[in-house]
Motif scaffolding. Structure first.
Motif, short mmCIF file in Angstrom:
data_model
loop_
_atom_site.label_atom_id
_atom_site.label_comp_id
_atom_site.label_asym_id
_atom_site.label_seq_id
_atom_site.Cartn_x
_atom_site.Cartn_y
_atom_site.Cartn_z
N VAL A 34 53.21 44.94 28.26
CA VAL A 34 53.28 45.96 29.29
C VAL A 34 54.54 45.78 30.14
N ILE A 35 54.98 46.87 30.74
CA ILE A 35 56.05 46.81 31.72
C ILE A 35 55.55 47.48 33.00
N GLU A 36 56.12 47.05 34.12
CA GLU A 36 55.79 47.65 35.41
C GLU A 36 56.54 48.96 35.57
N GLU A 37 55.89 49.93 36.18
CA GLU A 37 56.57 51.17 36.51
C GLU A 37 57.05 51.14 37.95
N LYS A 38 56.48 50.24 38.76
CA LYS A 38 56.89 50.08 40.16
C LYS A 38 57.19 48.60 40.38
N GLU A 39 58.28 48.31 41.06
CA GLU A 39 58.69 46.92 41.25
C GLU A 39 57.79 46.13 42.18
N ASP A 40 57.11 46.80 43.11
CA ASP A 40 56.29 46.09 44.10
C ASP A 40 54.82 46.01 43.68
N HIS A 41 54.57 46.18 42.40
CA HIS A 41 53.19 46.23 41.90
C HIS A 41 52.69 44.83 41.54
N PRO A 42 51.49 44.44 41.96
CA PRO A 42 50.95 43.11 41.59
C PRO A 42 50.43 43.10 40.15
N ILE A 43 51.34 43.01 39.22
CA ILE A 43 51.01 43.20 37.80
C ILE A 43 50.04 42.15 37.25
N PHE A 44 50.19 40.90 37.63
CA PHE A 44 49.40 39.85 37.00
C PHE A 44 47.91 40.01 37.27
N VAL A 45 47.53 40.16 38.52
CA VAL A 45 46.11 40.27 38.85
C VAL A 45 45.50 41.51 38.23
N ASN A 46 46.17 42.64 38.35
CA ASN A 46 45.63 43.88 37.79
C ASN A 46 45.50 43.80 36.27
N SER A 47 46.52 43.30 35.59
CA SER A 47 46.48 43.23 34.13
C SER A 47 45.36 42.33 33.64
N GLU A 48 45.23 41.17 34.24
CA GLU A 48 44.16 40.25 33.82
C GLU A 48 42.79 40.87 34.06
N ASN A 49 42.60 41.53 35.20
CA ASN A 49 41.32 42.17 35.48
C ASN A 49 41.02 43.31 34.51
N ILE A 50 42.03 44.11 34.22
CA ILE A 50 41.87 45.22 33.27
C ILE A 50 41.42 44.69 31.92
N LEU A 51 42.11 43.66 31.42
CA LEU A 51 41.80 43.13 30.10
C LEU A 51 40.43 42.45 30.06
N GLN A 52 40.10 41.68 31.08
CA GLN A 52 38.78 41.02 31.12
C GLN A 52 37.66 42.05 31.13
N GLN A 53 37.83 43.06 31.96
CA GLN A 53 36.80 44.10 32.06
C GLN A 53 36.68 44.88 30.75
N TYR A 54 37.80 45.29 30.18
CA TYR A 54 37.76 46.10 28.95
C TYR A 54 37.18 45.32 27.78
N PHE A 55 37.71 44.12 27.53
CA PHE A 55 37.28 43.38 26.34
C PHE A 55 35.95 42.65 26.55
N GLY A 56 35.50 42.52 27.77
CA GLY A 56 34.20 41.90 28.03
C GLY A 56 33.06 42.60 27.32
N ARG A 57 33.16 43.90 27.15
CA ARG A 57 32.09 44.66 26.48
C ARG A 57 31.98 44.34 24.99
N TYR A 58 33.04 43.76 24.41
CA TYR A 58 33.03 43.46 22.98
C TYR A 58 32.64 42.01 22.68
N GLN A 59 32.55 41.17 23.69
CA GLN A 59 32.27 39.75 23.49
C GLN A 59 30.86 39.53 22.93
N GLY A 60 30.79 38.87 21.77
CA GLY A 60 29.52 38.44 21.19
C GLY A 60 28.65 39.54 20.64
N ILE A 61 29.20 40.69 20.32
CA ILE A 61 28.37 41.78 19.82
C ILE A 61 28.69 42.09 18.36
N ARG A 62 27.87 42.96 17.80
CA ARG A 62 28.12 43.53 16.48
C ARG A 62 28.85 44.85 16.71
#
Length: 157
Positions: A39-67
């Motif tokens: 990913v790249i930032e579209e705004k320079e003052d954006h807190p990219i690390f926290v948001n990106s990690e939260n987005i990924l954890q939330q999105y992929f959490g639904r797939y953990q340990g399922i069929r």
């Protein structure tokens, strides 16, 4: 002067099962899937690390340990590596956009030797570079073959 490319790369893994032959339930098997997100930032003052990690954890959490075959859209689409990559990429693209980031490329693998990539532009160091090298090698082989044929023709005259 060479063009400079910058992006953040995030990795996330999740354990899930899938079946590539849905009519045969005995073919269900598990993987640890590894997903790389550029990913790249579209705004320079954006807190990219926290948001990106939260987005990924939330999105992929639904797939953990399922069929996967039991969860939409994979209950209608076979969860191959390619199909999963397509779904994840197109699901995540607008989510990152709403959070001030542009998703450039998603890489996904289920083993150390194979990775599926989807994105709008090639990134240095991925499979795209190998394709270019292969094309150069094929071109060189064609030139060598033509040269050898020319040498044979000149020798027979």
């Amino acid at each position: 002067m060479s063009e400079r490319h910058e992006a953040y790369l995030y990795h996330i893994t999740f354990n899930a099962m899938h079946n590539l032959v849905p009519e045969d339930p005995k073919k269900m098997h598990a993987h640890t899937f590894c997903v790389g997100i550029y990913v790249i930032e579209e705004k320079e003052d954006h807190p990219i690390f926290v948001n990106s990690e939260n987005i990924l954890q939330q999105y992929f959490g639904r797939y953990q340990g399922i069929r996967l075959n039991e969860l939409s859209p994979f209950n209608e689409t076979v969860p191959t590596l390619e199909n999963m990559g397509e779904v994840f990429y197109w699901d995540l693209k607008p989510i990152f956009k709403r959070n001030g980031m542009n998703l450039l490329l998603l890489e996904m693998g289920d083993s150390p030797i194979s990775t599926y990539c989807i994105g709008e532009r090639p990134m240095l160091g991925n499979v795209y570079s190998l394709v270019q090298e292969q094309a150069v090698g094929e071109y060189c082989d064609r030139v060598r073959k033509r040269y050898a044929e020319t040498q044979q023709e000149e020798g027979t005259e």
